[in-house]
Design an enzyme around this catalytic site. Sequence first.
Site, PDB file in Angstrom:
ATOM      1  N   SER A 221       0.832  -1.200   0.000  1.00 55.53           N
ATOM      2  CA  SER A 221       0.000   0.000   0.000  1.00 55.53           C
ATOM      3  C   SER A 221       0.869   1.254   0.000  1.00 55.53           C
ATOM      4  O   SER A 221       2.013   1.232   0.465  1.00 55.53           O
ATOM      5  CB  SER A 221      -0.908   0.019   1.229  1.00 55.53           C
ATOM      6  OG  SER A 221      -0.158   0.347   2.400  1.00 55.53           O
ATOM      7  N   ASP A 222       0.323   2.334  -0.518  1.00 56.59           N
ATOM      8  CA  ASP A 222       0.938   3.627  -0.270  1.00 56.59           C
ATOM      9  C   ASP A 222       0.806   3.909   1.225  1.00 56.59           C
ATOM     10  O   ASP A 222       0.062   3.239   1.940  1.00 56.59           O
ATOM     11  CB  ASP A 222       0.250   4.718  -1.094  1.00 56.59           C
ATOM     12  CG  ASP A 222       1.160   5.904  -1.368  1.00 56.59           C
ATOM     13  OD1 ASP A 222       2.113   6.112  -0.587  1.00 56.59           O
ATOM     14  OD2 ASP A 222       0.925   6.634  -2.346  1.00 56.59           O
TER      15      ASP A 222
END
Length: 237
Positions: free
Chosen positions: A126-127
């Site tokens: 994920s960011d």
Amino acid sequence: LGPDVEVTRTTLSGRGFETISGEDPYLGSELVRPYIKAVQDKGIIATVKHWLDNNQEIYRQTMTSVVGERAQHEIYMPVFKAAFEAGAGAVMCAYNKINGEHACQNSHLLKKLLREDLGFKGFVMSDWGATHSVEGVERGLDQEMPGTVEDDIGILGRALHHFKSEDLDSPGRRHAVDDAATRILTSVYRLRLDDLGDACAPPNCAPERSSIQRSDSHSALARRAAADAAVLLKNDG
């Protein structure tokens, strides 16, 4: 954590300068292949970002990009496809929503488009703060970043830790967790990162990682690379 390969759709995007694609998926596809090879030849996993349709900065954590399948395949996905064909070990899912659902828990995005259509074999991270629930692991997300964050760190100063052990260990979720771990370890072993010995990774070389490594020669190289890469276009009317 790169390369950034998004096809730019607005010139006002605050991070448009980062992407190697500009407005041209063909250009990005040609540039990304040697980039991936050069990075991973150094024993570093290339993390291609941001998957997908992350084309503006304002409201990036709440906005939704409404994009049809044909546009995805013809405009937004080709550069990622080239990166995966070059062997990229990881991809980072974006903050934004796509057609109303957050990228990092969007099963159509992470399973159908990414793995089935493009054949991606690496792992999805994920960011920073882009994980919204533990259900993401069942929908194709393999790694939550940045993990456990207790302190207030500005825009990320909120509940970030969704992949908690007690939630991941539920009987109905164990298979998805095993798949996620397998995909991460596959990239690690494929690039032989398990055989780096005393490489610069925590806890090794902590002083170097916390110090300024910039030098005059590095600055000169960056300036020369930027100048040599500039292209002047002439409008002949």
